[in-house]
Structures are given as structure tokens and as C-alpha cells.
Scaffold this active site. Structure first.
Site: not given
Ligand code: PGA
Length: 254
Positions: A11, A95, A97, A167, A173, A213
Site C-alpha cells: 500500500k 483493490h 481501497e 478480500e 486492516g 488480516s
Molecule cells: P490487510 O490488507 O492484510 O492489512 O488486512 C490486505 C489487503 O488490503 O490487501
């Protein structure tokens, strides 16, 4: 049957200097692993330094995004050709995000996937539902729309080359990991969908990663599931120890 792939999504973290240090540390710890594909995805500005560290090793390079045109008046964008030239073999596309904060849609995700494939990059198509969608029992419909939207117009040969990452947004996160059963249910659904959209040779071949996570203490139970072929890791990929441990756990299961 499918070769697992463990990928680190760094990220918006690590300057070029920090990225160089982290990739060196990771490489030291995973360099003898032969039965797992290992991938790191730093920010654009770190691709080149990381490539110099890992070139020729078992650790492969990916970007976190790319545009769908290779050149032109698109201020601030980076093209598939450009990241390819910096050593990338992979690129994360869509993704959550980027969908949530940068207005990416199934249509733009689809254009990016096609562009990446044209330049011989392996796209990692990210799909996943929000907590409210899960609670409203819409998970599988959301996943269907993300998969069908992302793959729209792709032929069998193109589909065979990509990776899908499931995901769930509520697990990213947050420290709140999907149970292996919750993850497996969606992975199995995606695989069956691939068989319907293409055929069994494609659904058998496409690797589906879980992300959200993933940590050393939950990786084994997830990776044991028959339809989970690796992990896309955020937080735990920023520490060489935890990333390498997840690689080692996966390698032992192969
Ligand atoms: P994370 O993120 O392992 O911190 O939950 C995974 C991702 O967004 O690819």
C-alpha cells in the site's frame, strides 16, 4: 494442484530506501522456498530499487495499480508498459481501497485488466463485499458482479492467466479475519462461476487468493482450504518476519 502465491501489498508505505531494506530482509528469509510463488507489491516509486534487490530470485515484483493506456495526456497515471519495464510481472487491479477512495468501477477495472494482459502482466483482480452487504446476505451477488465485471470480454486464454483475490472489506486492516469456512464458501463460489463463464480447465487453473488480516497465526487454517491458493497480505507484509513466516507456513502445506 495449483501453486500457491503469497503476495505482499505494501500500500502507501515505505520510501525507496525503506523498500530496499525491507525487500533485502524478505529475500534473505524466503530465498530457499521453491514451491510457492512469492510476490511483493511496493509503491510505484520503489519498484525500481526493489527490482534491483530481487532480480533473478524467487521473489517477484508487482505494482498496486496501473492505467489502461500506455501513453498520452493522462496526468498522474502510470502505464502497464512502464511498470513492466521496471521489472513487474504482476499488477493488483481493483483493490477495494481504489474502488472506495478512487472511484474505480467494474468498467475501469475491466479496462485495466485487459491493458495489463496485453502487456503480458498478470493481473490480480480484487473482489469483495462490505460488512453491510454481508449482513444483507448480498455477498455472493457482489462477488458475482465483481468477477463478471472484471472479466467482461476476456477469452479463455486471457482468463487462464489471471489471479483473483477475495478480500472482504470488513476484514481488511481490521484484524477481523474471515473464518476459513466463510472464505472457502466464497472461493468455491468464484471457482464455480469461472466454470460457468468458461470451463473446468479455467476454473481449475485460476488461483484465488484470500486477503484481509492474514497473519502467521491464522494463515495455516486458511491455506488448508481446497479453494484457497494463497494470500494477498497488507499489514503483515510490511514486516519481513511475519511475511516470511506466512510463506513458510504455506510452503509446508504444499
Ligand atoms: P490487510 O490488507 O492484510 O492489512 O488486512 C490486505 C489487503 O488490503 O490487501
Amino acid at each position: 494442484m495449483r501453486r500457491p502465491i503469497i503476495a505482499g501489498n505494501w500500500k502507501l508505505n515505505k520510501t525507496p530506501k525503506e523498500s530496499k531494506a525491507l525487500s533485502k530482509e524478505i529475500l534473505k528469509k524466503v530465498q530457499d522456498v521453491k514451491n510457492v510463488d512469492i510476490l511483493v507489491c511496493p509503491v510505484f516509486t520503489s519498484l525500481s530499487v526493489v527490482d534491483q534487490v530481487i532480480k533473478g530470485s524467487v521473489v517477484k515484483l508487482g505494482a498496486q495499480n496501473c492505467y489502461w493506456e500506455n501513453s498520452g495526456a493522462f496526468t498522474g497515471e502510470v502505464s502497464p508498459q512502464m511498470i513492466k519495464e521496471l521489472g513487474c510481472g504482476y499488477v493488483i487491479i481493483g483493490h477495494s481501497e481504489r474502488r472506495a477512495m478512487f472511484s474505480e468501477t467494474n468498467e475501469t477495472v475491466n479496462k485495466k485488466i485487459k491493458a495489463a494482459l496485453t502487456d503480458n502482466l498478470i493481473p490480480i483482480l480484487c473482489v469483495g463485499e462490505t460488512l453491510s452487504e454481508r449482513e444483507a446476505k448480498e455477498t455472493l451477488e457482489v462477488i458475482r458482479s465483481h468477477v463478471e465485471g472484471g472479466l467482461n470480454g476476456l477469452d479463455k486464454q486471457q482468463a487462464k492467466n489471471l489471479i483473483i483475490a477475495y478480500e472482504p472489506l470488513w476484514a481488511i486492516g481490521t484484524g477481523k479475519v474471515a473464518t476459513p469456512e466463510q472464505a472457502e464458501e466464497v472461493h468455491k463460489f468464484i471457482r464455480e462461476l469461472l466454470e460457468k463463464l468458461y470451463d473446468k480447465s479455467i476454473s481449475d487453473a485460476v488461483r484465488i487468493q484470500y486477503g484481509g488480516s492474514v497473519k502467521p497465526d491464522n494463515a495455516e487454517e486458511l491455506m488448508k482450504k481446497p479453494n484457497i491458493d494463497g494470500a494477498l497480505i497488507g499489514g503483515a507484509s510490511l514486516k519481513a518476519d511475519s511475511f516470511a513466516e506466512i510463506v513458510a507456513i504455506t510452503s509446508k502445506l504444499v
